[in-house]
Design a protein around this motif. Structure first.
Motif, PDB file in Angstrom:
ATOM      1  N   LYS A 121       0.833  -1.207   0.000  1.00 53.65           N
ATOM      2  CA  LYS A 121       0.000   0.000   0.000  1.00 53.65           C
ATOM      3  C   LYS A 121       0.868   1.258   0.000  1.00 53.65           C
ATOM      4  O   LYS A 121       0.545   2.247  -0.662  1.00 53.65           O
ATOM      5  CB  LYS A 121      -0.935  -0.002   1.202  1.00 53.65           C
ATOM      6  N   ALA A 122       1.976   1.214   0.733  1.00 55.37           N
ATOM      7  CA  ALA A 122       2.885   2.361   0.741  1.00 55.37           C
ATOM      8  C   ALA A 122       3.504   2.571  -0.638  1.00 55.37           C
ATOM      9  O   ALA A 122       3.671   3.716  -1.094  1.00 55.37           O
ATOM     10  CB  ALA A 122       3.974   2.157   1.789  1.00 55.37           C
ATOM     11  N   LEU A 123       3.834   1.484  -1.315  1.00 55.60           N
ATOM     12  CA  LEU A 123       4.383   1.590  -2.666  1.00 55.60           C
ATOM     13  C   LEU A 123       3.367   2.226  -3.614  1.00 55.60           C
ATOM     14  O   LEU A 123       3.716   3.082  -4.440  1.00 55.60           O
ATOM     15  CB  LEU A 123       4.785   0.203  -3.174  1.00 55.60           C
ATOM     16  N   ALA A 124       2.099   1.835  -3.496  1.00 52.34           N
ATOM     17  CA  ALA A 124       1.063   2.386  -4.371  1.00 52.34           C
ATOM     18  C   ALA A 124       0.822   3.864  -4.107  1.00 52.34           C
ATOM     19  O   ALA A 124       0.323   4.574  -4.988  1.00 52.34           O
ATOM     20  CB  ALA A 124      -0.238   1.608  -4.196  1.00 52.34           C
ATOM     21  N   CYS A 125       1.168   4.328  -2.916  1.00 50.11           N
ATOM     22  CA  CYS A 125       0.970   5.745  -2.571  1.00 50.11           C
ATOM     23  C   CYS A 125       2.150   6.613  -2.992  1.00 50.11           C
ATOM     24  O   CYS A 125       2.168   7.801  -2.688  1.00 50.11           O
ATOM     25  CB  CYS A 125       0.724   5.889  -1.072  1.00 50.11           C
ATOM     26  N   LEU A 156       7.092   5.088 -15.350  1.00 50.23           N
ATOM     27  CA  LEU A 156       5.636   5.099 -15.515  1.00 50.23           C
ATOM     28  C   LEU A 156       5.086   6.413 -14.982  1.00 50.23           C
ATOM     29  O   LEU A 156       5.686   7.044 -14.097  1.00 50.23           O
ATOM     30  CB  LEU A 156       4.990   3.932 -14.762  1.00 50.23           C
ATOM     31  N   SER A 157       3.951   6.836 -15.512  1.00 48.58           N
ATOM     32  CA  SER A 157       3.308   8.038 -14.996  1.00 48.58           C
ATOM     33  C   SER A 157       2.376   7.729 -13.829  1.00 48.58           C
ATOM     34  O   SER A 157       2.157   8.558 -12.957  1.00 48.58           O
ATOM     35  CB  SER A 157       2.517   8.733 -16.111  1.00 48.58           C
ATOM     36  N   ARG A 158       1.820   6.508 -13.799  1.00 45.43           N
ATOM     37  CA  ARG A 158       0.959   6.097 -12.700  1.00 45.43           C
ATOM     38  C   ARG A 158       0.926   4.575 -12.647  1.00 45.43           C
ATOM     39  O   ARG A 158       1.233   3.891 -13.617  1.00 45.43           O
ATOM     40  CB  ARG A 158      -0.459   6.667 -12.860  1.00 45.43           C
ATOM     41  N   TRP A 159       0.531   4.070 -11.475  1.00 49.05           N
ATOM     42  CA  TRP A 159       0.515   2.635 -11.278  1.00 49.05           C
ATOM     43  C   TRP A 159      -0.766   2.024 -11.834  1.00 49.05           C
ATOM     44  O   TRP A 159      -1.830   2.624 -11.801  1.00 49.05           O
ATOM     45  CB  TRP A 159       0.586   2.291  -9.789  1.00 49.05           C
ATOM     46  N   SER A 160      -0.672   0.806 -12.337  1.00 50.99           N
ATOM     47  CA  SER A 160      -1.820  -0.074 -12.508  1.00 50.99           C
ATOM     48  C   SER A 160      -1.564  -1.294 -11.629  1.00 50.99           C
ATOM     49  O   SER A 160      -0.428  -1.513 -11.189  1.00 50.99           O
ATOM     50  CB  SER A 160      -1.986  -0.488 -13.972  1.00 50.99           C
ATOM     51  N   ALA A 161      -2.574  -2.088 -11.353  1.00 51.34           N
ATOM     52  CA  ALA A 161      -2.408  -3.176 -10.386  1.00 51.34           C
ATOM     53  C   ALA A 161      -1.260  -4.138 -10.732  1.00 51.34           C
ATOM     54  O   ALA A 161      -0.526  -4.560  -9.830  1.00 51.34           O
ATOM     55  CB  ALA A 161      -3.724  -3.931 -10.229  1.00 51.34           C
ATOM     56  N   ARG A 169      -4.865  -5.478  -6.141  1.00 53.94           N
ATOM     57  CA  ARG A 169      -6.087  -4.699  -6.365  1.00 53.94           C
ATOM     58  C   ARG A 169      -7.038  -4.837  -5.172  1.00 53.94           C
ATOM     59  O   ARG A 169      -7.666  -3.862  -4.751  1.00 53.94           O
ATOM     60  CB  ARG A 169      -6.773  -5.150  -7.650  1.00 53.94           C
ATOM     61  N   ARG A 170      -7.153  -6.024  -4.615  1.00 56.20           N
ATOM     62  CA  ARG A 170      -8.044  -6.237  -3.474  1.00 56.20           C
ATOM     63  C   ARG A 170      -7.553  -5.460  -2.254  1.00 56.20           C
ATOM     64  O   ARG A 170      -8.347  -4.836  -1.540  1.00 56.20           O
ATOM     65  CB  ARG A 170      -8.141  -7.723  -3.150  1.00 56.20           C
ATOM     66  N   TRP A 171      -6.261  -5.482  -1.991  1.00 57.53           N
ATOM     67  CA  TRP A 171      -5.719  -4.734  -0.853  1.00 57.53           C
ATOM     68  C   TRP A 171      -5.953  -3.238  -1.012  1.00 57.53           C
ATOM     69  O   TRP A 171      -6.324  -2.555  -0.055  1.00 57.53           O
ATOM     70  CB  TRP A 171      -4.231  -5.013  -0.716  1.00 57.53           C
ATOM     71  N   LEU A 172      -5.724  -2.724  -2.219  1.00 56.49           N
ATOM     72  CA  LEU A 172      -5.913  -1.293  -2.430  1.00 56.49           C
ATOM     73  C   LEU A 172      -7.382  -0.906  -2.335  1.00 56.49           C
ATOM     74  O   LEU A 172      -7.720   0.176  -1.843  1.00 56.49           O
ATOM     75  CB  LEU A 172      -5.349  -0.891  -3.798  1.00 56.49           C
ATOM     76  N   THR A 173      -8.267  -1.787  -2.795  1.00 59.14           N
ATOM     77  CA  THR A 173      -9.699  -1.506  -2.701  1.00 59.14           C
ATOM     78  C   THR A 173     -10.141  -1.399  -1.252  1.00 59.14           C
ATOM     79  O   THR A 173     -11.018  -0.588  -0.914  1.00 59.14           O
ATOM     80  CB  THR A 173     -10.487  -2.607  -3.421  1.00 59.14           C
ATOM     81  N   GLN A 174      -9.546  -2.195  -0.385  1.00 55.64           N
ATOM     82  CA  GLN A 174      -9.903  -2.141   1.029  1.00 55.64           C
ATOM     83  C   GLN A 174      -9.634  -0.768   1.629  1.00 55.64           C
ATOM     84  O   GLN A 174     -10.342  -0.328   2.541  1.00 55.64           O
ATOM     85  CB  GLN A 174      -9.134  -3.219   1.804  1.00 55.64           C
ATOM     86  N   ALA A 200      -9.560   1.986  -0.345  1.00 50.53           N
ATOM     87  CA  ALA A 200     -10.067   2.944  -1.345  1.00 50.53           C
ATOM     88  C   ALA A 200      -8.932   3.628  -2.095  1.00 50.53           C
ATOM     89  O   ALA A 200      -9.031   4.806  -2.450  1.00 50.53           O
ATOM     90  CB  ALA A 200     -10.981   3.979  -0.689  1.00 50.53           C
ATOM     91  N   LEU A 201      -7.841   2.910  -2.352  1.00 47.96           N
ATOM     92  CA  LEU A 201      -6.714   3.455  -3.108  1.00 47.96           C
ATOM     93  C   LEU A 201      -6.837   3.025  -4.561  1.00 47.96           C
ATOM     94  O   LEU A 201      -7.013   1.838  -4.849  1.00 47.96           O
ATOM     95  CB  LEU A 201      -5.387   2.944  -2.534  1.00 47.96           C
ATOM     96  N   LYS A 202      -6.764   3.974  -5.467  1.00 48.02           N
ATOM     97  CA  LYS A 202      -6.830   3.683  -6.896  1.00 48.02           C
ATOM     98  C   LYS A 202      -5.708   4.459  -7.597  1.00 48.02           C
ATOM     99  O   LYS A 202      -5.940   5.505  -8.184  1.00 48.02           O
ATOM    100  CB  LYS A 202      -8.193   4.073  -7.467  1.00 48.02           C
ATOM    101  N   PRO A 203      -4.480   3.978  -7.520  1.00 50.55           N
ATOM    102  CA  PRO A 203      -3.351   4.736  -8.076  1.00 50.55           C
ATOM    103  C   PRO A 203      -3.383   4.840  -9.592  1.00 50.55           C
ATOM    104  O   PRO A 203      -2.618   5.610 -10.165  1.00 50.55           O
ATOM    105  CB  PRO A 203      -2.128   3.943  -7.600  1.00 50.55           C
TER     106      PRO A 203
END
Length: 388
Positions: A98-102, A112-117, A139-144, A146-149
């Protein structure tokens, strides 16, 4: 050997009503519905064998639920907590993903300009955070949380030093006040702007109407038939719109729109007509205001703040035009575009009601206060803005 009768159940009226709703409710889960039916059968004194035969359940299942209900009530009909399969990932690994996705990908050297799952999943394995992980798990962890990088929103700093004063004037006009006084019956508020580059795209194959289990089909390839500008003036309180098409935008086309409106009643004999406009080049600054007043003394130009066209109600009308008239853009030529826009104005004026504008000066103060707090919490962003 004989089959034992079901455990006797004595139901209170409230319990019976709840069980009936569970047993025969269309939205009840199947497992809960069958369990409630078993308990109701048992409450009628029926044997386990008869209940199993009538419900189609195994005899052991029938024996279970009356006893569970007798011991725990309605709560006993739910599933008991199970230990489940041991987790494949630790809480630390979940937090690291989650920290990486943020983070912005560029901060970690990823081009990359933004992350995909799938991308954070590869990065997690590459950094040895986990031996293997799937994109669906990420994707499931980020959904928990509400993170959508993979999504992003654009925003802009307020650059107009008179933002509040200008915005307040516009909002007061929408509330039918000007400089603290209520507008009279012979005073009107017009919201005006231009919708540029309305194209005529002639599709190379005819558009097909929708059919059974099929949406309307529009051919992708088209021939260009030119473009025009659509200028519109929207009466905020009367919900009446008048527009015109021009080859391009500019001072003269805008003044043509003004003349079209101001020479008609009730505006020609009105005490004052307030024109709410943005800061587009055809009506920007004091020169534009003086030009308007010089041509029509009862007209008053009111500018929205810079980068605040969302305060201009005609933009809502333009969004309606885009959805209902322009898209998906299948016109043979510009004449058809003009005719369609003119016909839509008549249709719109026949049924339209004023927009339910709910953004008030109190909301404006709350917005500015939030921006001030954000600037105070992130002074480096404010400094970068000022340097730019």
């Amino acid at each position: 050997m004989p089959v034992a009768t079901a455990r006797p159940i004595a139901l209170r009226a409230a319990e019976r009503e709840r069980l009936k709703k569970m047993a025969y409710g269309h939205k009840t889960e199947y497992r809960l519905r069958t369990r409630a039916q078993v308990v109701l059968h048992a409450a009628r004194g029926r044997s386990n064998a008869r209940i199993a035969r009538e419900t189609g359940l195994h005899l052991d299942t029938v024996r279970c639920w009356p006893g569970r209900f007798a011991e725990h009530g309605l709560g006993g009909l739910g599933d008991r907590e199970r230990s489940g399969r041991p987790p494949s990932f630790t809480a630390l690994q979940t937090a690291q993903v989650k920290a990486l996705a943020c983070q912005l990908p560029a901060e970690s050297g990823t081009p990359l300009s933004r992350w995909s799952a799938p991308e954070p999943a590869r990065e997690v394995v590459g950094r040895a955070i986990a031996g293997a992980i799937s994109a669906s798990t990420v994707r499931r962890w980020l959904t928990q949380d509400a993170l959508k990088p993979w999504q992003y929103q654009s925003w802009i700093f307020i650059t107009d030093p008179d933002f509040r004063a200008r915005a307040e004037r516009v909002l007061d006009l929408y509330a039918r006040t000007w400089q603290g006084k209520a507008l009279g019956a012979d005073e009107y508020v017009i919201s005006a702007d231009e919708k540029t580059s309305v194209q005529a795209r002639c599709r190379c194959h005819p558009t097909l109407a929708p059919g059974q289990a099929r949406a309307m089909r529009v051919n992708h390839t088209y021939g260009r038939g030119g473009a025009l500008a659509y200028l519109a003036a929207y009466d905020v309180h009367r919900a009446k719109v008048s527009g015109r098409t021009e080859p391009r935008t500019g001072i003269d086309p805008f003044m043509n729109l003004v003349a079209q409106i101001m020479t008609q009643e009730p505006y020609a004999s009105a005490k004052r007509v307030f024109w709410v406009v943005d800061n587009g080049s055809s009506h920007r600054g004091k020169k534009a205001a003086d030009r308007l007043t010089s041509a029509f003394p009862n007209a008053v130009m009111v500018h929205t703040p810079v980068h605040a066209s969302w305060l201009n109600q005609v933009e809502i009308y333009f969004s309606v035009v885009q959805r209902k008239v322009v898209s998906p853009n299948d016109f043979t030529d510009l004449a058809q575009v003009r005719d369609r826009l003119r016909s839509f104005e008549d249709r719109y004026n026949a049924t339209a009601q004023p927009f339910q504008w709910k953004f008030t000066t109190s909301d404006l103060d709350d917005l500015l206060a939030r921006l001030d707090r954000h600037t105070a919490d992130h002074p480096e962003e404010s400094s970068a803005h000022l340097a730019a």
